[in-house]
Scaffold this active site. Sequence first.
Site, PDB file in Angstrom:
ATOM      1  N   ASP A  35     -15.902  63.708 -44.671  1.00 54.94           N
ATOM      2  CA  ASP A  35     -17.014  62.993 -44.029  1.00 54.94           C
ATOM      3  C   ASP A  35     -18.152  62.745 -45.013  1.00 54.94           C
ATOM      4  O   ASP A  35     -18.266  63.423 -46.023  1.00 54.94           O
ATOM      5  CB  ASP A  35     -17.555  63.832 -42.862  1.00 54.94           C
ATOM      6  N   LYS A  56     -18.752  58.357 -41.561  1.00 61.64           N
ATOM      7  CA  LYS A  56     -19.149  57.775 -40.272  1.00 61.64           C
ATOM      8  C   LYS A  56     -20.644  57.943 -40.063  1.00 61.64           C
ATOM      9  O   LYS A  56     -21.079  58.587 -39.122  1.00 61.64           O
ATOM     10  CB  LYS A  56     -18.444  58.489 -39.116  1.00 61.64           C
ATOM     11  N   MET A 168     -29.996  64.650 -35.520  1.00 64.90           N
ATOM     12  CA  MET A 168     -30.003  63.182 -35.415  1.00 64.90           C
ATOM     13  C   MET A 168     -31.257  62.681 -34.704  1.00 64.90           C
ATOM     14  O   MET A 168     -31.186  61.768 -33.878  1.00 64.90           O
ATOM     15  CB  MET A 168     -28.734  62.691 -34.689  1.00 64.90           C
TER      16      MET A 168
HETATM   17  N1  SAH Z   1     -21.626  69.094 -37.772  1.00 64.33           N
HETATM   18  C1  SAH Z   1     -22.939  69.003 -38.395  1.00 64.33           C
HETATM   19  C2  SAH Z   1     -23.853  68.038 -37.691  1.00 64.33           C
HETATM   20  C3  SAH Z   1     -23.414  66.584 -37.794  1.00 64.33           C
HETATM   21  S1  SAH Z   1     -24.502  65.498 -36.975  1.00 64.33           S
HETATM   22  C4  SAH Z   1     -23.552  70.402 -38.461  1.00 64.33           C
HETATM   23  O1  SAH Z   1     -23.040  71.322 -37.832  1.00 64.33           O
HETATM   24  O2  SAH Z   1     -24.545  70.562 -39.171  1.00 64.33           O
HETATM   25  C5  SAH Z   1     -25.464  64.910 -38.323  1.00 64.33           C
HETATM   26  C6  SAH Z   1     -26.858  65.487 -38.262  1.00 64.33           C
HETATM   27  O3  SAH Z   1     -26.868  66.823 -38.746  1.00 64.33           O
HETATM   28  C7  SAH Z   1     -27.871  64.765 -39.110  1.00 64.33           C
HETATM   29  O4  SAH Z   1     -28.372  63.599 -38.499  1.00 64.33           O
HETATM   30  C8  SAH Z   1     -28.945  65.817 -39.234  1.00 64.33           C
HETATM   31  O5  SAH Z   1     -29.706  65.914 -38.061  1.00 64.33           O
HETATM   32  C9  SAH Z   1     -28.102  67.090 -39.356  1.00 64.33           C
HETATM   33  N2  SAH Z   1     -27.869  67.470 -40.757  1.00 64.33           N
HETATM   34  C10 SAH Z   1     -26.704  67.560 -41.396  1.00 64.33           C
HETATM   35  N3  SAH Z   1     -26.858  68.018 -42.661  1.00 64.33           N
HETATM   36  C11 SAH Z   1     -28.182  68.225 -42.816  1.00 64.33           C
HETATM   37  C12 SAH Z   1     -28.991  68.704 -43.876  1.00 64.33           C
HETATM   38  N4  SAH Z   1     -28.467  69.079 -45.052  1.00 64.33           N
HETATM   39  N5  SAH Z   1     -30.328  68.802 -43.670  1.00 64.33           N
HETATM   40  C13 SAH Z   1     -30.882  68.463 -42.490  1.00 64.33           C
HETATM   41  N6  SAH Z   1     -30.159  67.991 -41.448  1.00 64.33           N
HETATM   42  C14 SAH Z   1     -28.833  67.887 -41.607  1.00 64.33           C
END
Ligand code: SAH
Length: 255
Positions: A35, A56, A168
């Site tokens: 991803d 995505k 998000m």
């Molecule tokens: N499965 C992922 C979330 C995916 S949804 C998890 O468990 O973290 C994608 C969202 O995750 C982004 O829009 C943001 O809100 C958050 N996100 C993912 N990586 C991030 C990071 N390094 N710093 C801050 N927010 C992050």
Amino acid sequence: MNPTVWLIGAGPGDPELLTLKAVKALGRADVVLVDDLVNPQVLEYCPQARVVRVGKRGGCRSTPQEFIQRLMLRYARQGLRVARLKGGDPCIFGRGGEEAQWLGEHGVSCEIVNGITAGLAAATSSGIPLTQRGLAQGVTLITAHSQDGATPDWSGLARSGTTLVVYMGVAKVQDMSSQLLAAGMAPDTPVAMIERASLPGQRLCPSTLESMACDAQAFRLRSPAILVIGQVAACRMFGVQDEAPPGQAPQRRQA
Ligand code: SAH
């Protein structure tokens, strides 16, 4: 024996936050479907594997979910060891549940390897404890963005007394602030907006419920970011501002 696919959480970005189980699975994989939010450095753990990028990102051109699922199935049926690598944890806003279910319906079993979800890493790396006696007895992980356009029950969340950790949420800051204020949450409720958690260039924007929209704009907050709303957002576990915990680079903090 049925083929198995690993659904692996790559964590929030820092490759050192990968689990040993994830590293072992990556080392055994023949093909890895990756991803967007996965730090490419993590791929050092699977130099032998064919890497297929299936990003995505919200609002951008992306690989259709159906296509990704069929690709996993095709590789698994070819007898290849397939790893699906997702940012954070596969089952926190990562469609891990949907994919595991779909694969199961097509005769392919799954092993899910947890990753550290961004909400946890964002808080900790900013010095924020998501629960703290006297401040918050629970945590709610929510997304401000849903596929069907449904909005979260902001008034229920405002009354929950839990720390709100919003994924998000960058494009919804104004809406979130208005809805929580309308639901009676105190305007001075602390907020922390954390961009690129655990990655080089991580940024923290401290704010309050009533000024979070202005502050996010002035700060030019960009995705990926996590929003922490609740009393704990004003905590800093590290005694001195700008002092990072051992082993971490100091973060740039902005008022
Ligand atoms: N499965 C992922 C979330 C995916 S949804 C998890 O468990 O973290 C994608 C969202 O995750 C982004 O829009 C943001 O809100 C958050 N996100 C993912 N990586 C991030 C990071 N390094 N710093 C801050 N927010 C992050």
